[in-house]
Design an enzyme around this catalytic site. Structure first.
Site, mmCIF file in Angstrom:
data_model
loop_
_atom_site.group_PDB
_atom_site.id
_atom_site.type_symbol
_atom_site.label_atom_id
_atom_site.label_comp_id
_atom_site.label_asym_id
_atom_site.label_seq_id
_atom_site.Cartn_x
_atom_site.Cartn_y
_atom_site.Cartn_z
ATOM 1 N N CYS A 23 0.970 -1.110 -0.068
ATOM 2 C CA CYS A 23 -0.089 0.027 -0.062
ATOM 3 C C CYS A 23 0.813 1.165 0.064
ATOM 4 C CB CYS A 23 -1.024 -0.029 1.071
ATOM 5 S SG CYS A 23 -2.422 0.951 0.873
ATOM 6 N N HIS B 199 -3.674 -5.938 0.885
ATOM 7 C CA HIS B 199 -3.585 -5.955 2.551
ATOM 8 C C HIS B 199 -3.929 -7.348 2.908
ATOM 9 C CE1 HIS B 199 -1.996 -2.310 3.896
ATOM 10 N NE2 HIS B 199 -2.888 -1.497 3.186
#
Length: 482
Positions: A331, A428
């Site tokens: 991310c 994630h």
């Protein structure tokens, strides 16, 4: 309509979240339909919900304990700190503003309505709603506009149990002091207390326990010993990821960024028997023997790029890669690995552009749209499935996207360097997928284990419920709910 019980704390990090999770699993075993609720949370570790929003990770764990799908109503107000004085404000799963603390204080009274709305919807769906407070019940300076502790308890008419942490010392003063400083009408909402994180012989605290009962008039519901298996549960705070080193094991290092976010990616690695997961704290150098360095998510990519350089980690990372080491950016960490991160609209802070680390041939531009979704992907090199979620702003493009990290709905996701030693992805929670995790570690020369991460978490939740049942008056606590 459900009954409700609220667990508040004598301070922060006293164990409220685990007490709620343990009670949720215990009540669920009794055949009750249970849902967790936290009016206001402050955390950069969020979970993506079934209705496409985000809530605090602790409430997602409590939902798992209750056998329920995480929903935005379980945490209607989530504050995600972006700077020392400002936070992103998430209401019922959606970003509504980024405010300084003073401005949020002015906004807070208006948030009681959505908090009560979400609470009522949960009550309509369950037999029991277990409510978690925030911080300390004694924050009388914040009481006027409180929506997280006694302000909510009074408005919703929910009885309160206080949790005190004896491990940090001063638990008698904490509990007796709360009775002394809070409004008498608030104190009347408190039905009792729990002593948490006790180490040693609980009988040694008998006199202290009786003293608290005598001085407060509140009933004690038990002394809960320290729960050693808490380390097997997803951590709400990044500090929960740092444990004892494992000498002789393969080292994976992750950077403790100043605005580290959604670091649940690391939880399965912590439990791998052949992995020594090391937190690199500010002022420390990245270990020279690390096989992999992870740049985790962050709530402020450009801000944490500056923080990273201040620690000298940019130099360490280049040296690590030159020695043949691997790098994984997730991310915000993925965004940092490229040539630049531009924020022309000032979404995460002052508008501008920051030079990246240059380990991936990509660039990132921040955009107002936020991606919030659960995904099923395939790891491009191994073709193994990954169950994950995305929670980010920004668009990343560049030549290294031609070598994707994963395939998502037929579309390339993430990027890899030409030497296949630098990986970047927006996915994630990817290491919760056992087959992928084993294959990824095998590429680093780390022996595979038979760890089934989700089973491990379920087992720890069962053990937590057993622990709560053995040491607390669970029947008495559940009988208080109204």
């Amino acid at each position: 309509m459900a009954r409700a019980l609220m667990i508040q704390g004598a301070g922060s990090d006293v164990g409220k979240s685990l007490v709620v999770a343990g009670l949720a699993r215990a009540a669920t075993r009794r055949g009750k339909s249970v849902l967790p609720f936290k009016p206001q949370n402050m955390s950069n570790n969020a979970a993506v919900t079934v209705d496409g929003g985000e809530i605090g990770r602790a409430q997602a764990l409590q939902a798992l304990a209750a056998g329920a799908e995480p929903h935005t109503d379980m945490n209607p107000v989530l504050l995600k700190p972006e700077t020392d004085v400002g936070s992103q404000v998430i209401v019922q799963g959606r970003r509504v503003a980024t405010l300084r603390a003073r401005d949020y204080a002015a906004m807070k009274p208006s948030l009681m309505a959505p908090v009560l709305e979400s609470f009522q919807r949960l009550k309509d769906r369950a037999d029991l709603v277990l409510v978690e407070g925030a911080g300390s019940a004694a924050e009388i300076n914040l009481r006027k506009a409180d929506i997280a502790n006694m302000g909510f308890a009074r408005k919703a008419d929910v009885p309160v149990i206080l949790v005190g942490d004896i491990d940090r010392g001063g638990v008698i003063a904490q509990l007796v002091g709360i009775k002394a400083v809070i409004d008498p009408d608030d104190a009347a909402m408190i039905e009792g207390f729990i002593i948490n994180k006790f180490r040693g012989d609980p009988a040694l605290f008998d006199d202290g326990y009786r003293a608290i009962e005598a001085r407060t008039g509140w009933r004690g519901f038990g002394v809960l010993p320290y729960f050693a298996r808490a380390a097997e549960l997803p951590a709400e705070d990044a500090l929960g990821l740092s444990g004892a080193t494992k000498p002789g094991k393969c080292r994976i290092a992750f950077l403790a960024l100043s605005r580290i976010a959604n670091f649940d990616d690391l939880d399965p690695l912590k439990l791998e028997p052949e992995v020594d997961l090391v937190m690199v704290r500010p002022g420390e150098a990245i270990p020279g023997d690390a096989k992999l360095v992870i740049l985790p998510g962050t709530k402020s990519t450009r801000g944490d790029l500056a923080f990273l350089r201040k620690q000298g980690w940019d130099i360490d990372l280049i040296a690590h890669h030159r020695r043949g080491g691997h790098v994984l950016g997730l991310c915000g960490g993925y965004q940092m690995l490229g040539h630049s991160v531009a924020d022309p609209e000032g979404i995460e802070g002052p508008a501008g552009e920051t030079q990246g680390l240059g380990l991936l041939d990509v660039t990132t531009v921040m955009t107002p749209q936020k991606t919030l979704t659960r995904v099923a992907a395939v790891h491009a090199p191994t073709r193994l499935p990954i169950e994950a979620y995305e929670i980010h702003i920004g668009r990343t493009d560049g030549a290294d996207r031609a070598r994707p990290f994963a395939i998502l709905d037929g579309t390339p996701e993430g990027a890899m360097s030409g030497d296949s030693r630098v990986h970047g992805s927006y996915l994630h929670g990817l290491f919760g997928s056992d087959a992928f995790r084993k294959a990824f570690l095998a590429q680093l020369g780390i022996p595979a284990s038979d760890l089934h991460f989700r089973d491990k978490v379920e087992g720890a939740l069962d053990a937590l419920a057993d622990h709560v049942e053995a040491h607390l008056d669970v029947e008495g606590l559940l009988a208080l709910a109204r």
